[in-house]
Write an enzyme that holds these catalytic residues in place. Structure first.
Site, PDB file in Angstrom:
ATOM      1  N   HIS A 131       0.826  -1.220   0.000  1.00  0.00           N
ATOM      2  CA  HIS A 131       0.000   0.000   0.000  1.00  0.00           C
ATOM      3  C   HIS A 131       0.862   1.274   0.000  1.00  0.00           C
ATOM      4  CE1 HIS A 131      -3.901  -2.069   0.888  1.00  0.00           C
ATOM      5  NE2 HIS A 131      -3.099  -2.942   1.445  1.00  0.00           N
ATOM      6  N   ASN A 203     -10.374  -2.745   2.555  1.00  0.00           N
ATOM      7  CA  ASN A 203     -10.071  -2.749   1.126  1.00  0.00           C
ATOM      8  C   ASN A 203     -11.351  -2.517   0.331  1.00  0.00           C
ATOM      9  OD1 ASN A 203      -7.314  -3.258   1.330  1.00  0.00           O
ATOM     10  ND2 ASN A 203      -7.549  -5.484   1.186  1.00  0.00           N
ATOM     11  N   HIS A 395      -3.867   1.109  12.004  1.00  0.00           N
ATOM     12  CA  HIS A 395      -3.601  -0.134  12.731  1.00  0.00           C
ATOM     13  C   HIS A 395      -4.945  -0.763  13.097  1.00  0.00           C
ATOM     14  CE1 HIS A 395      -2.215  -3.083  15.439  1.00  0.00           C
ATOM     15  NE2 HIS A 395      -1.892  -2.360  16.479  1.00  0.00           N
ATOM     16  N   TYR A 418       0.955  -4.192  11.973  1.00  0.00           N
ATOM     17  CA  TYR A 418       0.938  -2.747  11.659  1.00  0.00           C
ATOM     18  C   TYR A 418       1.860  -1.958  12.577  1.00  0.00           C
ATOM     19  CZ  TYR A 418      -2.618  -3.707   8.271  1.00  0.00           C
ATOM     20  OH  TYR A 418      -3.258  -4.185   7.168  1.00  0.00           O
TER      21      TYR A 418
HETATM   22  C1  HEM Z   1      -8.107  -8.299   5.145  1.00  0.00           C
HETATM   23  C2  HEM Z   1      -6.859  -8.204   4.881  1.00  0.00           C
HETATM   24  C3  HEM Z   1      -6.120  -6.905   4.803  1.00  0.00           C
HETATM   25  C4  HEM Z   1      -6.571  -5.658   4.541  1.00  0.00           C
HETATM   26  C5  HEM Z   1      -7.988  -5.226   4.255  1.00  0.00           C
HETATM   27  C6  HEM Z   1      -5.445  -4.767   4.603  1.00  0.00           C
HETATM   28  C7  HEM Z   1      -5.514  -3.409   4.389  1.00  0.00           C
HETATM   29  C8  HEM Z   1      -4.448  -2.560   4.427  1.00  0.00           C
HETATM   30  C9  HEM Z   1      -4.489  -1.175   4.107  1.00  0.00           C
HETATM   31  C10 HEM Z   1      -5.717  -0.403   3.680  1.00  0.00           C
HETATM   32  C11 HEM Z   1      -3.239  -0.688   4.247  1.00  0.00           C
HETATM   33  C12 HEM Z   1      -2.798   0.727   3.951  1.00  0.00           C
HETATM   34  C13 HEM Z   1      -2.923   1.596   5.150  1.00  0.00           C
HETATM   35  C14 HEM Z   1      -2.556   3.002   4.805  1.00  0.00           C
HETATM   36  O1  HEM Z   1      -3.251   3.607   3.964  1.00  0.00           O
HETATM   37  O2  HEM Z   1      -1.560   3.499   5.358  1.00  0.00           O
HETATM   38  C15 HEM Z   1      -2.412  -1.756   4.684  1.00  0.00           C
HETATM   39  C16 HEM Z   1      -1.080  -1.646   4.954  1.00  0.00           C
HETATM   40  C17 HEM Z   1      -0.357  -2.660   5.479  1.00  0.00           C
HETATM   41  N1  HEM Z   1      -0.785  -3.947   5.725  1.00  0.00           N
HETATM   42 FE1  HEM Z   1      -2.569  -4.694   5.414  1.00  0.00          FE
HETATM   43  N2  HEM Z   1      -4.333  -5.477   4.910  1.00  0.00           N
HETATM   44  C18 HEM Z   1      -4.713  -6.792   5.056  1.00  0.00           C
HETATM   45  C19 HEM Z   1      -3.919  -7.842   5.417  1.00  0.00           C
HETATM   46  C20 HEM Z   1      -2.691  -7.695   5.945  1.00  0.00           C
HETATM   47  C21 HEM Z   1      -1.957  -8.733   6.583  1.00  0.00           C
HETATM   48  C22 HEM Z   1      -2.431 -10.152   6.776  1.00  0.00           C
HETATM   49  C23 HEM Z   1      -0.783  -8.185   6.985  1.00  0.00           C
HETATM   50  C24 HEM Z   1       0.341  -8.821   7.710  1.00  0.00           C
HETATM   51  C25 HEM Z   1       0.267  -9.904   8.441  1.00  0.00           C
HETATM   52  C26 HEM Z   1      -0.791  -6.800   6.571  1.00  0.00           C
HETATM   53  C27 HEM Z   1       0.233  -5.913   6.739  1.00  0.00           C
HETATM   54  C28 HEM Z   1       0.242  -4.628   6.288  1.00  0.00           C
HETATM   55  C29 HEM Z   1       1.390  -3.764   6.394  1.00  0.00           C
HETATM   56  C30 HEM Z   1       2.751  -4.144   6.947  1.00  0.00           C
HETATM   57  C31 HEM Z   1       1.008  -2.519   5.880  1.00  0.00           C
HETATM   58  C32 HEM Z   1       1.844  -1.263   5.786  1.00  0.00           C
HETATM   59  C33 HEM Z   1       1.447  -0.398   6.977  1.00  0.00           C
HETATM   60  C34 HEM Z   1       2.290   0.839   7.150  1.00  0.00           C
HETATM   61  O3  HEM Z   1       3.426   0.868   6.684  1.00  0.00           O
HETATM   62  O4  HEM Z   1       1.800   1.766   7.795  1.00  0.00           O
HETATM   63  N3  HEM Z   1      -1.964  -6.529   5.960  1.00  0.00           N
HETATM   64  N4  HEM Z   1      -3.168  -2.904   4.791  1.00  0.00           N
END
Ligand code: HEM
Length: 753
Positions: A131, A203, A395, A418
């Protein structure tokens, strides 16, 4: 004879033209870079920083511990009229380093040079692992109170207004990648509630690739560019992605959504949002319900065609970012209704046989209607991209009393991920004290020190229990807005690395989605699979993915196999009969048309084509649209109407509808060697106008023509009587009909059934 020097006279005349153009542009076309127009010469009179533009806003001026400061938002921006060092020392020169004579060498003692360059050297922070590419806006959420029977959260109570910050994103691409790639979109909302910050990190697709967060690095590594050549950027059309999803078939449902039109939204404003996981709500008496969150866009769900998305990748890689900012600037404030599907909190945590802890499953709206609980309106663009959009930290663990998580194994891993990733991305543990992340609730966390600690805590006893600080801080009772985890009973169990048996169904809901699509949407899905698999190098991967498609639906598999020139395999698993969910299709509705772009092609040399142009522009504005006048040259046409696009700079893909007021002949620059769109030299209508009409027609956009414009319509291969084509006597009548057609998003009949 003008006594002024010729150059001055020309400048003055040019200035007059510019200000006349500006005065004629009321209301203005969005995209204004600064709050006031720049002067031609570099300003020399000292003055303070300009205020933000009216469409912009920043985070509230709170202290690091959440207190209102009462300071204006500009208090966190640059101050004073003079250039200073970071310590406020006024500078007389920032253009020359301090040297031993004009030819140097440069002196080590130049503290200004060292500060300026050192800071610049450290301007970058790591982009998000996923993202990374996103854009955001400020807004407000108003609760309807309809959730109160199931949820005690204060921000959902009737009429409560909560500031929000929303960031939309793609998943795969780097920060500088294109907006319109085929991908899932992030839809992350930060609610600054009085009970603490609540983040709904969702999402635009309601299911996910994996059922357990431990697989997240696998799916992301497979989808990101190949590690040797680092290509392709921001897309799934490559071997490693299809290698993974064809082997790990729980990814098939989400992949099918990505291959559908949902993978290429027209605009962030026209996307649904989903919390994906099931959450647990608690009411005032401690009763619990399981829910799924949905955002429903007021403008309806709408998507690009694949050709539009591809063209935009080159023509305007910032298309979604620009669209969001422009719409807000133009006053077309994006809106969503927040809704919940509510399920009884039973020990099995299933509803109608659907496992609510499995994030690869939806509950069709026909089985559990989405009940509206509040409305979100995005009102302002950020003032500074880095300070706000880049530094915001979402988060899933940011919860408020009344909203709790479930044991969905994907959500459980996210609860760790997060905060962990943000420690690196934002350089230490204190990023919640960055202005955009500051809560609007009082903070007394006893967390201390570390890099960039912004709070200045008093007292001597950051521990509990204490008596030296009078016992402060105290824990809150449940009736004092404390967050209390719902006391959910955990079944008798053993430690295992296993998934529940119900997670083994990977295909029935993919089939449900496929069967819920209209013929046009199904055709787009077939073309998307054919394109993506056609881009894979390895035959075995294509064949393996066809096997997965056979288990989803035989017709889908046959059609993709035909496109790839491969035999269609038989299904290897029994296929459940599933009822379609009409709510999943985006074809067939009627929606508001606010903020839609309407191109008006004129012939600058034909007075008949320019007649009534100012009134027509006003009528487009009045209908909520944004008019873009397209002519053979820039500057002004007719009675001083400004041109926004020339035949060289304009392209159909940035328009939602096209009006043809003229049939301009080839402009002076319609030369193929200079403008690739010019095509073969031809007489009659400018070839780029023909292309404009052809593309708008091919992409099933509403087209209107009158007077001399009818010739341009015909030159582009469209005629009166074609679906979505309006021919009339005058611009305003045609516009009224075109805006009506725009309400259904496209002239769907134009796509072959
Ligand atoms: C239903 C499943 C998921 C959805 C809907 C989702 C949604 C999102 C969204 C919208 C962001 C962007 C946030 C922003 O705009 O700053 C994001 C970032 C991120 N997501 Fe997810 N995600 C999902 C699953 C996962 C999983 C399973 C993991 C790890 C185990 C994960 C790890 C991350 C990480 C590391 C970021 C970057 C956050 C940052 O650097 O601030 N996500 N996710």
């Amino acid at each position: 004879m003008d006594p002024k020097k010729p150059a001055e006279a020309i400048k003055e005349a040019a200035g007059a033209v510019v200000s006349k153009a500006a005065s004629l542009l009321e209301p203005t076309v969005p995209g204004v870079p600064a709050p006031e127009p720049p002067s031609l010469e570099e300003p020399t009179q000292p003055r303070g920083p300009l205020p933000p533009k009216p469409d912009q806003d920043g985070p509230q001026t709170r202290t690091a511990t959440g207190a209102e400061t009462g300071a204006p938002k500009t208090a966190v921006g640059p101050q004073g009229a003079h250039l200073t060092t970071a310590d406020g020392l006024r500078l007389r020169d920032t253009d020359h380093s301090l040297k031993a004579g004009p030819r140097g060498p440069t002196l080590m003692q130049d503290h200004h040079l060292r500060e300026k360059i050192t800071h610049f050297d450290h301007e970058r922070i790591p982009e998000r692992v996923v993202h990374a590419r996103g854009s955001a806006a400020h807004g407000v959420f108003v609760g309807y109170g309809t959730a109160t029977p199931v949820c005690r959260a204060g921000f959902l109570a009737e009429g409560v207004e909560t500031p929000v910050f929303v960031r939309f994103s793609t998943v795969l691409g780097s920060r500088g990648s294109a907006d319109t790639v085929r991908d899932t979109r992030g839809f992350a909302t930060k609610f600054y509630t009085e009970e603490g910050t609540f983040d709904l990190v969702g999402n635009n697709i309601p299911v996910f690739f994996i059922q357990d967060g431990i697989k997240f690095p696998d799916v992301v590594h497979a989808a990101k560019p190949h590690p040797d050549r680092e290509i392709p950027q921001a897309q799934s059309a490559h071997d490693t992605f299809w290698d993974f999803v064809s082997l790990h078939t729980e990814a098939q449902h989400h992949t099918l959504w990505n291959m559908s039109d949902r993978g290429i939204p027209r605009s962030f404003r026209m996307m649904e949002g989903f919390g994906v996981h099931t959450f647990r709500l608690t009411d005032a008496d401690g009763g619990t319900s399981l829910v799924k969150f949905h955002w429903k866009p007021r403008l309806g769900v709408h998507s690009l065609t694949w050709e539009e998305a591809q063209l935009l990748g080159g023509i305007d890689p910032d298309f979604h970012r620009r669209d969001l900012a422009d719409a807000i600037e133009a006053g077309a404030r994006p809106e969503w209704e927040l809704g919940i599907q509510v399920f009884p909190d039973t020990p099995a945590q299933t509803f109608e046989g659907i496992d609510l802890l499995d994030p690869t499953k939806i509950v069709p709206e026909e089985l559990a209607p989405v009940q509206p609980i509040g409305r979100m309106t995005l009102t302002h663009n950020p003032t500074n991209f880095f300070a706000e959009t880049e530094q915001v930290a979402f988060h899933v663990g940011h919860l408020v009393p009344g909203v709790d998580v479930t044991d969905d194994p994907l959500l459980q891993a996210r609860l760790f991920s997060y905060l962990d990733t943000q420690l690196t991305r934002l350089g230490g543990p204190n990023f919640k004290q960055i202005p955009i992340n500051r809560p609007h609730a009082p903070v007394n966390d006893m967390l201390r020190d570390g890099f960039h600690y912004d709070a200045v805590p008093g007292g001597v006893a950051p521990y509990r229990p204490n008596s030296l600080d009078g016992g402060c801080p105290f824990v809150a009772g449940a009736d004092e807005h404390a967050f209390v985890e719902a006391p959910v009973r955990i079944p008798d169990s053993a430690k295992v690395r296993e998934a529940p048996a119900s997670f083994a169904d990977h295909f029935s809901q993919a089939r449900l989605f496929w069967r819920s699509m209209s013929p046009v949407e199904q055709q787009h899905i077939v073309l998307a699979y054919t394109f993506e698999l056609g881009k894979c190098y390895e035959q075995a991967i294509k064949e393996r993915q066809l096997r997965a498609l056979a288990n989803i639906d035989a017709e889908l598999c046959d059609r993709v196999a035909a496109g790839l020139g491969l035999p269609a395999p038989e299904a290897s698993e029994p296929q459940a009969d599933v009822a379609p969910s009409p709510a999943l299709s985006q074809v067939g509705g009627e929606w508001p048309t606010e903020g839609r772009m309407v191109g008006i092609v004129v012939d600058a040399d034909d007075p008949g084509s320019l007649e009534g142009l100012p009134t027509l522009r006003s009528a487009v504005f009045a209908a909520g649209g944004v008019p873009l006048v397209v002519a053979g040259h820039g500057g002004l046409v007719g009675d001083g109407v400004a041109v926004q696009r020339t035949f060289a700079t304009g392209r159909s893909v940035e328009l939602d509808a096209l009006l043809l007021a003229g049939a301009p002949g080839p402009a002076a620059d319609a030369i193929p060697s200079r403008d690739v769109k010019a095509g073969a030299a031809s007489l009659g209508v400018d070839p780029r106008v023909r292309l404009l009409v052809e593309e708008c027609f091919r992409h099933a956009k509403a087209i209107g023509a009158w007077g001399p414009g009818v010739e341009a319509l015909t030159a582009g291969g469209a005629t009166e009587g074609d679906a979505g084509v309006v021919v009339g006597n005058d611009g305003e009548t045609v516009l009224a009909e075109v805006m009506g057609l725009l309400g259904s998003h496209r002239a769907w009949q134009r796509f072959p059934a």
